[in-house]
Enzyme design. Structure first.
Site, PDB file in Angstrom:
ATOM      1  N   SER A  87     -31.969 -94.282   0.141  1.00 36.22           N
ATOM      2  CA  SER A  87     -31.883 -92.820   0.123  1.00 36.22           C
ATOM      3  C   SER A  87     -31.625 -92.287  -1.282  1.00 36.22           C
ATOM      4  CB  SER A  87     -30.773 -92.351   1.067  1.00 36.22           C
ATOM      5  OG  SER A  87     -31.019 -92.788   2.380  1.00 36.22           O
ATOM      6  N   HIS A 115     -26.909 -89.806  -2.115  1.00 35.67           N
ATOM      7  CA  HIS A 115     -27.979 -88.811  -2.198  1.00 35.67           C
ATOM      8  C   HIS A 115     -27.809 -87.932  -3.438  1.00 35.67           C
ATOM      9  CE1 HIS A 115     -28.501 -89.015   2.484  1.00 35.67           C
ATOM     10  NE2 HIS A 115     -28.794 -90.150   1.869  1.00 35.67           N
TER      11      HIS A 115
END
Length: 356
Positions: A230, A282
């Site tokens: 991610s 993230h």
């Protein structure tokens, strides 16, 4: 040679000789029949050469017209197919997708849930069966197996100096749902970027952004392990945003593209609020990719590229500088922030090591 004009008939043994010029280039001598002919004066005068056939002129003119039309069509096609920037054939991003799936299959093979930690889900898969939803709601291996494969754990990175886990964790996934979501995103985002900028720049952007996400996760989350691509994916999103900003002048629908990309980024960051999702990875990956985009994804001015690729003799606008001034400024600022951020992270890791 020729006949003599006489009112009397020639003798029968007299042979008349004349030159036929009915065919071009035929100068052979032919015997004529004996006796008078009505074309007495004509045989003594040179006969005119036959003119070339007009249809040959028309045929040659038609060929020239067809050649001119073909040349014009080829020139128009070349102008229509002209691309100011090179298009790359994507192969690295599909390779990354294959590597992630292969690593997941190896992880499930080593997990061997029926033998190591029963009960399991989908036991008909044999040793590839999944952990229960209580242990892993994403249909995947156990935390112990992920640790063996190289998951990110701050204690091992800081105290046992296993910094390689900052890289290996981006190739691991916690379950089927996890890897499917990440790989679909990688295909849709990464292939487009690789076509535009090539495998070298996109490969560096992906790996370094993943490292930045892992580093951010290690600094702020120290109680559990972390895996997944991610951070690298958010790095690609950040790179897309900075690429749009630094190459602002070459886009047609600038505001629409910018708003669409911002909405996608906000939605993906909002998903990080859910449980068991490492939103620090993230954010770290996005910030790394955003800064790297100003460095790796900068494009020259469109006028400069058109001037460079214009044919000799054509009239083109003179563009002296390859890049805009603001592009150079963003490039320098991004490099400075990346260097300072790297130094800050090193000091933070050293500080954590001293405390322990």
């Amino acid at each position: 040679m020729g006949r003599r004009e006489s009112s009397s008939s020639p003798p029968t043994d007299q042979i008349e000789i004349k030159v036929h010029t009915s065919r071009r280039g035929d100068n052979s001598v032919h015997p004529d029949s004996v006796g008078p002919t009505p074309s007495t004066t004509a045989s003594s005068q040179p006969q005119p050469q036959p003119q070339p056939h007009r249809h040959r002129h028309r045929q040659g003119h038609g060929q020239r017209q067809r050649q001119n039309r073909g040349t014009a069509a080829a020139a128009a096609a070349s102008r229509a197919e002209f691309r100011p920037f090179r298009r790359w054939a994507p192969w690295l991003v599909p390779t990354f997708v294959v590597i992630n799936f292969v690593v997941f299959v190896i992880t499930m093979y080593l997990n061997n849930c029926p033998e190591n930690s029963p009960p399991c889900v989908a036991t008909f898969f044999g040793r590839f069966a999944f952990q229960t939803f209580k242990d892993n709601p994403l249909l995947g291996p156990s935390s112990t197996t992920l640790m063996k494969m190289g998951a990110l754990e701050v204690d091992k990175v800081v105290h046992k100096h296993q910094a390689w886990r900052l890289f290996t964790c981006i190739w691991l996934h916690a379950g089927v749902f996890h890897i499917l979501a990440n790989m679909l995103s990688l295909i849709f985002i990464g292939i487009r970027l690789e076509q535009e900028f090539g495998f070298v720049r996109i490969g560096l952007l992906y790996v370094i952004s993943g490292f930045g996400g892992s580093l951010m996760s290690a600094l702020f989350i120290q109680s559990r392990i972390s895996v997944g691509a991610s951070g690298a994916l958010f790095g690609l999103l950040g790179g897309m945003l900075s690429e749009l900003i630094t190459n602002w002048t070459i886009y047609a629908n600038k505001l629409a593209a910018l708003l669409t990309l911002i909405v996608i980024i906000i939605i993906n960051l909002a998903v990080g609020i859910l449980p068991h999702v490492d939103n620090f990875a993230h954010i770290g990956g996005f910030l790394s990719g955003f800064l790297l985009g100003f460095v790796f994804l900068i494009r020259p001015q469109f006028g400069w590229v058109s001037q460079k690729n214009s044919p000799p003799g054509s009239i083109a606008t003179t563009v002296k500088s390859k890049h805009k001034t603001y592009q150079y400024i963003l490039w320098v600022l991004s490099v400075i922030i990346l260097v300072v951020g790297n130094l800050f992270n090193r000091r933070q890791i050293a500080y954590l090591t001293a405390l322990s």
